[in-house]
Design a protein around this motif. Structure first.
Motif, short mmCIF file in Angstrom:
data_model
loop_
_atom_site.label_atom_id
_atom_site.label_comp_id
_atom_site.label_asym_id
_atom_site.label_seq_id
_atom_site.Cartn_x
_atom_site.Cartn_y
_atom_site.Cartn_z
N MET A 112 0.85 -1.17 0.00
CA MET A 112 0.00 0.00 0.00
C MET A 112 0.89 1.24 0.00
SD MET A 112 -3.05 0.96 2.65
CE MET A 112 -4.19 -0.28 2.13
N ARG A 113 0.59 2.15 -0.90
CA ARG A 113 1.43 3.34 -1.03
C ARG A 113 0.99 4.40 -0.03
NH1 ARG A 113 1.37 4.12 -7.39
NH2 ARG A 113 0.64 6.13 -6.65
N LEU A 114 1.85 5.37 0.16
CA LEU A 114 1.60 6.43 1.13
C LEU A 114 0.37 7.24 0.77
CD1 LEU A 114 2.56 7.91 3.64
CD2 LEU A 114 3.98 9.34 2.17
N ALA A 115 0.15 7.50 -0.50
CA ALA A 115 -1.01 8.27 -0.93
C ALA A 115 -2.31 7.55 -0.58
CB ALA A 115 -0.94 8.53 -2.42
N GLU A 116 -2.32 6.23 -0.70
CA GLU A 116 -3.52 5.46 -0.35
C GLU A 116 -3.78 5.50 1.15
OE1 GLU A 116 -2.38 1.71 -1.95
OE2 GLU A 116 -3.17 2.17 -3.94
N ILE A 117 -2.72 5.41 1.93
CA ILE A 117 -2.85 5.48 3.39
C ILE A 117 -3.36 6.86 3.80
CG2 ILE A 117 -1.57 5.44 5.57
CD1 ILE A 117 0.26 3.33 4.29
N GLU A 118 -2.84 7.90 3.17
CA GLU A 118 -3.29 9.25 3.49
C GLU A 118 -4.76 9.45 3.13
OE1 GLU A 118 -0.61 11.73 1.35
OE2 GLU A 118 0.93 11.66 2.91
N ALA A 119 -5.19 8.92 2.01
CA ALA A 119 -6.59 9.06 1.59
C ALA A 119 -7.52 8.34 2.56
CB ALA A 119 -6.77 8.51 0.17
N ILE A 120 -7.15 7.13 2.96
CA ILE A 120 -7.96 6.38 3.92
C ILE A 120 -7.99 7.10 5.26
CG2 ILE A 120 -8.08 4.23 5.24
CD1 ILE A 120 -6.98 2.83 2.71
N SER A 121 -6.84 7.58 5.72
CA SER A 121 -6.77 8.29 6.99
C SER A 121 -7.61 9.55 6.97
CB SER A 121 -5.32 8.64 7.32
OG SER A 121 -4.55 7.48 7.45
N LEU A 122 -7.62 10.26 5.86
CA LEU A 122 -8.42 11.48 5.73
C LEU A 122 -9.91 11.15 5.83
CD1 LEU A 122 -8.53 14.54 5.18
CD2 LEU A 122 -8.69 13.96 2.76
N ASN A 123 -10.34 10.11 5.13
CA ASN A 123 -11.75 9.72 5.18
C ASN A 123 -12.17 9.28 6.57
OD1 ASN A 123 -12.18 10.30 2.49
ND2 ASN A 123 -11.66 8.25 1.83
N VAL A 124 -11.35 8.51 7.22
CA VAL A 124 -11.65 8.07 8.58
C VAL A 124 -11.66 9.26 9.53
CG1 VAL A 124 -10.78 6.70 10.53
CG2 VAL A 124 -10.82 5.72 8.24
N GLY A 125 -10.70 10.15 9.39
CA GLY A 125 -10.63 11.33 10.25
C GLY A 125 -11.82 12.25 10.10
N ILE A 126 -12.26 12.47 8.87
CA ILE A 126 -13.42 13.33 8.64
C ILE A 126 -14.67 12.68 9.21
CG2 ILE A 126 -14.94 14.22 6.83
CD1 ILE A 126 -12.47 14.92 5.24
N THR A 127 -14.80 11.36 9.08
CA THR A 127 -15.95 10.65 9.64
C THR A 127 -15.98 10.77 11.16
OG1 THR A 127 -15.87 9.10 7.80
CG2 THR A 127 -17.12 8.43 9.75
N ILE A 128 -14.84 10.58 11.79
CA ILE A 128 -14.77 10.71 13.25
C ILE A 128 -15.06 12.15 13.67
CG2 ILE A 128 -13.18 10.62 15.22
CD1 ILE A 128 -11.88 8.18 13.85
N PHE A 129 -14.55 13.11 12.93
CA PHE A 129 -14.80 14.52 13.22
C PHE A 129 -16.29 14.84 13.12
CE2 PHE A 129 -15.32 18.85 11.45
CZ PHE A 129 -14.92 19.58 12.56
N ALA A 130 -16.95 14.35 12.08
CA ALA A 130 -18.39 14.60 11.90
C ALA A 130 -19.19 13.98 13.04
CB ALA A 130 -18.85 14.06 10.55
N ALA A 131 -18.85 12.76 13.42
CA ALA A 131 -19.55 12.11 14.52
C ALA A 131 -19.35 12.88 15.83
CB ALA A 131 -19.06 10.67 14.68
N TYR A 132 -18.16 13.38 16.06
CA TYR A 132 -17.88 14.14 17.26
C TYR A 132 -18.66 15.46 17.29
CZ TYR A 132 -15.22 16.34 21.02
OH TYR A 132 -14.86 16.96 22.18
N VAL A 133 -18.75 16.12 16.15
CA VAL A 133 -19.51 17.37 16.07
C VAL A 133 -20.98 17.11 16.38
CG1 VAL A 133 -20.35 19.15 14.49
CG2 VAL A 133 -17.93 18.60 14.56
#
Length: 66
Positions: free
Chosen positions: A1-22
């Protein structure tokens, strides 16, 4: 898995967690202020609108790039 794929997945997970927290913060605010059903709906609409705009912007930018 390349770094760009890890960053994309991390961004999606982070935004989801952020939305749930809000949404949890909005719910907690409504509960502590005894807002009632209508007041809670108004809080979710008004405060959730900012989060919705942020998420829509993210989707539109993704669609324009892609």
């Amino acid at each position: 898995m390349r770094l760009a794929e890890i960053e994309a997945i991390s961004l999606n997970v982070g935004i989801t967690i952020f939305a749930a927290y809000v949404f949890f913060i909005i719910y907690d605010l409504a509960k502590k202020s005894n807002a009632g059903k209508f007041g809670t709906a108004v809080l979710f609409f008004a405060l959730g609108l900012g989060l919705t705009a942020f998420l829509v912007k993210t989707v539109v930018v993704y669609m324009m790039e892609g």
